[in-house]
Design an enzyme around this catalytic site. Structure first.
Site, PDB file in Angstrom:
ATOM      1  N   ASP A  58      -1.702  -4.955   3.687  1.00  0.00           N
ATOM      2  CA  ASP A  58      -2.311  -4.037   4.644  1.00  0.00           C
ATOM      3  C   ASP A  58      -3.692  -3.530   4.251  1.00  0.00           C
ATOM      4  O   ASP A  58      -4.225  -2.632   4.915  1.00  0.00           O
ATOM      5  CB  ASP A  58      -1.380  -2.844   4.885  1.00  0.00           C
ATOM      6  N   GLU A  59      -4.304  -4.075   3.214  1.00  0.00           N
ATOM      7  CA  GLU A  59      -5.646  -3.615   2.874  1.00  0.00           C
ATOM      8  C   GLU A  59      -6.429  -4.705   2.157  1.00  0.00           C
ATOM      9  O   GLU A  59      -5.871  -5.585   1.507  1.00  0.00           O
ATOM     10  CB  GLU A  59      -5.602  -2.346   2.035  1.00  0.00           C
ATOM     11  N   ASP A  62      -7.957  -0.515   5.680  1.00  0.00           N
ATOM     12  CA  ASP A  62      -6.578  -0.157   5.356  1.00  0.00           C
ATOM     13  C   ASP A  62      -5.824   0.025   6.671  1.00  0.00           C
ATOM     14  O   ASP A  62      -6.163   0.897   7.480  1.00  0.00           O
ATOM     15  CB  ASP A  62      -6.562   1.140   4.545  1.00  0.00           C
TER      16      ASP A  62
END
Length: 446
Positions: A105-106, A11
């Site tokens: 983002d993850e 993350d």
């Protein structure tokens, strides 16, 4: 359940704000809030410096300004975020071919498909620190937090424990010991409404929920949610990591920290989601005919509404208008905990001028937006270039003037200069983007 910790969750920390701090040296170490900057705007991401003042995603910009008035409020640069995400996803795919992106983002990674053959704590820690260093280098300095465990559930929880820039490895057999003391809200799907029902039943922690029978959880929460929670509080999660498949739809959704009841705020979020979806459609040279909204209410009831256009489009104005109409068909007065917009029925062609006009959207989309949809030529945070002074970014604009700070990720904090809004030597910079491959995920969150 796996016998070894072979599921990685990575993350990127405060991603949108971190990219802004990377590219704007004068903002490093200072509160940065990315999102809609107008009175009806919505916060997409807040830097950790801003979070200490209570600012969080999905909060109204007006409330964020009240909590942290000295922060830098930026409209955002979605092309820069997407380009950075693609570079990070390549690093993950270099480690393992089985990567499941969840958002820009993850992502989850299946380490059993990697070259790693030693999953002892020492070997895993060395490998993960090497990975984090590679992500940091590829992203130009963005930190990421990693969790490694025997399941997706525990890996995702673990990645959140030592933020920012954290690393937590959870060995097989220790999963329940890890989560038992935690608040039950750590379990996916346990939001404000569900946690309030559990609280009234005396259930506060994961350990409390573990002691409750499955029948009682079903009585409290309903069939599907009760059965699911009964499994998850026991760390029972055997979901596989699934590589990204051929895109059949492009969607954006947000789960909110608190249930939202403000109709104006919901409409702004719909407009922002529509803008993000259409930006991704254009990047993939696709268009779509069917618009779908997903609405999860305070009591975990989920509604979907769809409508089909006469021809494919990638126009955010069209998608936003239709999505708002679909949301208006659902009674959201009691609170919304999740809201999503999707476009499906994808095609590689676009019906030009679908509605035969060039009207502006009914309300300005909030959050990070592609430049083509910005009403103003210059917006706070936007990249610009001056014929004499070079590249910079918009510090502020109004009253016929635009103030620019001239700096880049590779320079020290730069000087601030003000120009007339129509200065011929100043113009918006071409949005950053990558090479247009298909590495980025179909779901976007902040």
């Amino acid at each position: 359940m796996r016998s070894e910790p072979t599921v990685l969750h990575l993350d990127l920390d405060a991603f949108f704000a971190s990219v802004e701090q990377r590219d704007k040296p004068s903002l490093r170490g200072k509160p940065v809030i990315v999102g809609g900057i107008g009175p009806r705007g919505v916060v997409s991401t807040a830097s950790y410096e801003a979070r200490t003042f209570g600012v969080h995603s999905a909060m109204s910009t007006a409330q964020a300004r009240a909590l942290c008035p000295h922060a830098a409020f930026l409209n955002g640069r979605f092309g820069a975020y997407r380009a950075t995400s693609r570079r990070v996803m390549r690093v993950l795919r270099d480690l393992s071919p089985i990567v499941e992106p969840l958002s820009l983002d993850e992502a989850f990674v299946d380490l059993t498909a990697s070259a790693l053959d030693d999953f002892s704590p020492t070997a895993l820690e060395t490998a993960m620190r090497d990975l984090k260093a590679s992500v940091h280098e590829a992203s130009g300095g963005i930190a990421g937090s990693a969790g490694v465990a025997t399941s997706k559930l525990i890996a995702k929880i673990a990645s959140d424990l030592d933020k920012p820039d954290g690393l937590r490895i959870v060995g097989a057999g220790t999963e329940r010991d890890l989560i038992r003391p935690m608040q039950v809200t750590v379990i996916p799907g346990v939001g404000p409404a569900t946690s309030e029902r559990l609280r009234r039943a005396g259930i506060h922690t994961v350990a409390d929920a573990e002691r409750v029978t499955e029948a009682e959880l079903v009585r409290l929460l309903g069939n599907a949610h009760g059965h699911s929670l009964h499994k998850l509080v026991r760390a029972d999660d055997d979901r596989p990591v699934e590589s990204q498949r051929e895109t059949k739809s492009v969607s954006v959704e947000d789960t909110f920290d608190t249930d939202l009841v403000d109709a104006t705020l919901l409409r702004s979020i719909v407009a922002r989601h529509a803008a993000h979806v259409c930006e991704r459609l254009r990047a993939a040279r696709l268009s779509g005919r069917t618009v779908t909204v997903k609405i999860r209410l305070y009591d975990f009831t989920t509604h979907s509404r769809s409508a089909t256009l006469p021809a494919p489009t990638d126009d955010a104005r069209v998608v936003s208008r239709l999505a708002r109409q679909l949301v208006d068909d659902v009674d959201t007065g009691a609170g919304v905990r999740l809201l999503g917009v999707a476009v499906s029925g994808l095609a590689d062609w676009i019906q030009e001028d679908l509605f035969g006009d060039d009207e502006e959207p009914d309300e300005p989309p909030s959050g990070p937006l592609p430049a083509v949809h910005q009403r103003a030529r210059y917006v706070p945070g936007g990249d610009v270039v001056h014929r004499t002074y070079g590249p910079g970014w918009v510090w502020g604009a109004g009253l016929g003037r635009v103030t620019v700070r001239f700096e880049t990720a590779a320079t020290p904090p730069g000087p601030v200069r003000t120009f007339g809004i129509d200065d011929p030597d100043l113009e918006p910079a071409r949005p950053e983007d990558d090479d247009g491959d298909a590495d980025d995920p179909a779901t976007v969150s902040a």
